[in-house]
Each structure stands twice: as structure tokens, then as C-alpha cells.
Design a protein around this motif. Sequence first.
Motif, PDB file in Angstrom:
ATOM      1  N   GLN A 107       0.823  -1.207   0.000  1.00  0.00           N
ATOM      2  CA  GLN A 107       0.000   0.000   0.000  1.00  0.00           C
ATOM      3  C   GLN A 107       0.861   1.261   0.000  1.00  0.00           C
ATOM      4  O   GLN A 107       0.717   2.123   0.858  1.00  0.00           O
ATOM      5  N   PHE A 108       1.775   1.375  -0.944  1.00  0.00           N
ATOM      6  CA  PHE A 108       2.540   2.607  -1.076  1.00  0.00           C
ATOM      7  C   PHE A 108       3.101   2.704  -2.486  1.00  0.00           C
ATOM      8  O   PHE A 108       3.198   1.712  -3.199  1.00  0.00           O
ATOM      9  N   GLU A 109       3.440   3.928  -2.868  1.00  0.00           N
ATOM     10  CA  GLU A 109       4.009   4.167  -4.190  1.00  0.00           C
ATOM     11  C   GLU A 109       5.509   3.913  -4.114  1.00  0.00           C
ATOM     12  O   GLU A 109       6.253   4.678  -3.485  1.00  0.00           O
ATOM     13  N   ARG A 110       5.958   2.869  -4.771  1.00  0.00           N
ATOM     14  CA  ARG A 110       7.338   2.401  -4.613  1.00  0.00           C
ATOM     15  C   ARG A 110       8.361   3.473  -4.985  1.00  0.00           C
ATOM     16  O   ARG A 110       9.306   3.709  -4.242  1.00  0.00           O
ATOM     17  N   GLN A 111       8.184   4.116  -6.136  1.00  0.00           N
ATOM     18  CA  GLN A 111       9.171   5.105  -6.577  1.00  0.00           C
ATOM     19  C   GLN A 111       9.247   6.277  -5.618  1.00  0.00           C
ATOM     20  O   GLN A 111      10.327   6.782  -5.303  1.00  0.00           O
ATOM     21  N   LYS A 112       8.099   6.722  -5.137  1.00  0.00           N
ATOM     22  CA  LYS A 112       8.076   7.833  -4.185  1.00  0.00           C
ATOM     23  C   LYS A 112       8.796   7.448  -2.901  1.00  0.00           C
ATOM     24  O   LYS A 112       9.542   8.250  -2.323  1.00  0.00           O
TER      25      LYS A 112
END
Length: 199
Positions: free
Chosen positions: A6-11
Motif C-alpha cells: 500500500q505505497f508508491e514504490r518510486q516515491k
Amino acid sequence: MARPLQFERQKAIDAAMGVFWEQGYSASSLQQLLDAMQINRGSLYAAFSDKAGLFKEVIDNYQSRIQSIVIRLLSNELDPAKGIKDVFELTLLALTKDSLALGCLLVNTVNELSPIDSEIASHAANKLDVVEQAFIAACERAQTLKQMTKEITPESAGKMLMTSMIGLRVQSRRGVETSDLRQSIMPLLNMLMPTLDKR
């Protein structure tokens, strides 16, 4: 069935890079990384295995996004001498003072971790080797086009330029002014490529 991350990997990687780049690997605590990435411990372990796994991905990301600029400049087929100069102008001398103060993440990593974690240090060193080979290839093209002196082999010239680049990044991290960095590198560039100062 595994729960999706549940998170944006690149960010998250970008946030971790900021922590590692400013503080170094050893000084960056897991909690600092979690806070910056805005994820929990379980998500970090599921995505990256551990702190070392996260750092290796940060290094890979650094190379693909930042060092790709260097490789592109050094790949100048028509004017390799300009490409070599542009590497120093655009990726070192044109950086903001804050960016210069961080130095190069790969150089920082090799300096910090070589005595204590040879695996991660080697991972970073391998990325630097890619840049060195690009310098050598650019020197070969510059000699072919008679832009570079033939009193030194392309391999020696490329290694010399790479050594200078690393030294300048270390100096920039020490807070040396841009004008002094320029004075350090321009005589070498003009010696290797005498036509540069005539442009």
C-alpha cells in the motif's frame, strides 16, 4: 493471498534516497527511513527485504536517473570533447550549493562502506566503473577526431578524468566553492583537449 503493497514504490525510494544521501548508510536509522518513506516496517521488509536491500535499490535508482545524464553526455558522437566538458559543467559545476554539499551518493558509499560492508561498497563501485568506461570511450572518440592529445592513451585519460570527477565530488562535499572546483578541473581538460580553450 498476499496483501498488495500500500505505497508508491518510486516515491518511497526517492524519500529513502534523500535520507541515505544526506546522512550516509550507517547513520540512517530504520525509523528515519520509515518516517521519510511513510510506510511501516512490514511494508519495507516485504518490498525490500531489509535496509541493505532498500539501499541497493536506491543505488540502482540513483544510477538510472542521475548517472544516466553523465552517460548521455559522454555518448556525444559528433563532439566528444564537448561531451566530456559538459559532464563537469552540467553535473558538477552547475549544481546548486546544497546539491554539491551532498557529494555523489556512489562515491560517498564506497568511502563509507568499503571497510565495513564490502558487498554494498562493491555494488556502488560497479556503478562507478560504468561511468569510467564511458569516459574511456569518449576519450577514444575524441582522439579519433583529433580533439584530444595523443600523448596519453584513451584508457589513461579516461581514468584520469574519472579520478578527477571523484575528487571534485569529495571536495564539493567538503564545501569547496564552485569557482575553486572549476579552477581544479579546467587545466586538466585544457591539457587533454587543447582546442577547448579556443572555443
